[in-house]
Scaffold this motif. Structure first.
Motif, PDB file in Angstrom:
ATOM      1  N   GLY A   8       0.834  -1.385  -0.112  1.00  0.00           N
ATOM      2  CA  GLY A   8       0.168   0.020   0.130  1.00  0.00           C
ATOM      3  C   GLY A   8       0.740   1.207   0.057  1.00  0.00           C
ATOM      4  N   PRO A  10       2.318   4.345  -1.824  1.00  0.00           N
ATOM      5  CA  PRO A  10       2.043   5.093  -3.086  1.00  0.00           C
ATOM      6  C   PRO A  10       3.263   5.261  -3.961  1.00  0.00           C
ATOM      7  N   ASP A  45       1.469   4.177   8.974  1.00  0.00           N
ATOM      8  CA  ASP A  45       0.681   4.004   7.754  1.00  0.00           C
ATOM      9  C   ASP A  45       1.686   4.111   6.531  1.00  0.00           C
ATOM     10  N   SER A  47       0.649   4.426   3.630  1.00  0.00           N
ATOM     11  CA  SER A  47       0.387   5.592   2.466  1.00  0.00           C
ATOM     12  C   SER A  47       0.921   6.925   2.822  1.00  0.00           C
TER      13      SER A  47
END
Length: 184
Positions: A8, A10, A45, A47
């Motif tokens: 995940g 980017p 996280d 992302s």
């Protein structure tokens, strides 16, 4: 790169990792996957950009170095949970040498009288240079306090994190102008 995509991260952060922290991408797959898993378990996280910084910091050290850094923070009374909270705010804290952690905490707690919990809430300050930023700023505020120009203690954020311009406006310029017109 495929491992990061699968988890995940980017594309823009993958490119940043490749250009700014290329060494992170050179570890063996098993070690890289384990570090990625460790960072996710710490609550980062995938992302977010901070995930890349944490991955870079954590991947560059072995388990014993990580343990030494945790122990350095724990000597100042922090639980592992509090340390991880601070790292999520400012992942560069995990790249600091044990000696730097100890010298900064010693200065902040013993010399400045700040609470260690406040320091960890503003963990970014652990990365600042004592000689170039911390001591000069703290000394300037102390002088103003001794002269009675500043009555109360100011927060860590006010003294260390604000920009140079903001600090000058809040403390130096304000009191220079008062002195010019003869006010105490």
């Amino acid at each position: 790169m495929a491992i990061l995509r699968k988890n995940g991260v980017p594309e823009s952060n993958i490119v940043t990792s490749l250009t700014c922290y290329p060494r992170t991408m050179t570890y063996k797959n098993d070690r890289f996957k384990q570090r990625l898993k460790d960072i996710q378990q710490m609550g980062f996280d995938p992302s977010k950009y901070l995930f890349i910084i944490a991955l870079h910091g954590f991947a560059s050290m072995n388990k014993s170095t990580w343990k030494q850094k945790l122990e350095a923070y724990q000597r100042w009374g922090f639980s592992e949970k509090k340390i991880l909270m601070a790292l999520r705010r400012y992942p560069w804290s995990m790249t600091l040498y044990e000696k730097k952690i100890m010298s900064h905490m010693d200065f902040f707690v013993k010399k400045m009288g700040w609470e260690s919990a406040d320091i960890m809430r503003n963990s970014k300050i652990l990365g600042f240079s004592l000689e170039k930023r911390v001591i000069p700023r703290c000394s300037a505020v102390r002088v103003l306090q001794l002269k009675g120009l500043v009555e109360r203690d100011h927060s860590i954020r006010t003294v260390l994190i604000k920009s140079d311009k903001s600090l000058l406006e809040k403390f130096v310029t304000k009191y220079e102008e008062k002195r010019k017109i003869g006010l105490p």
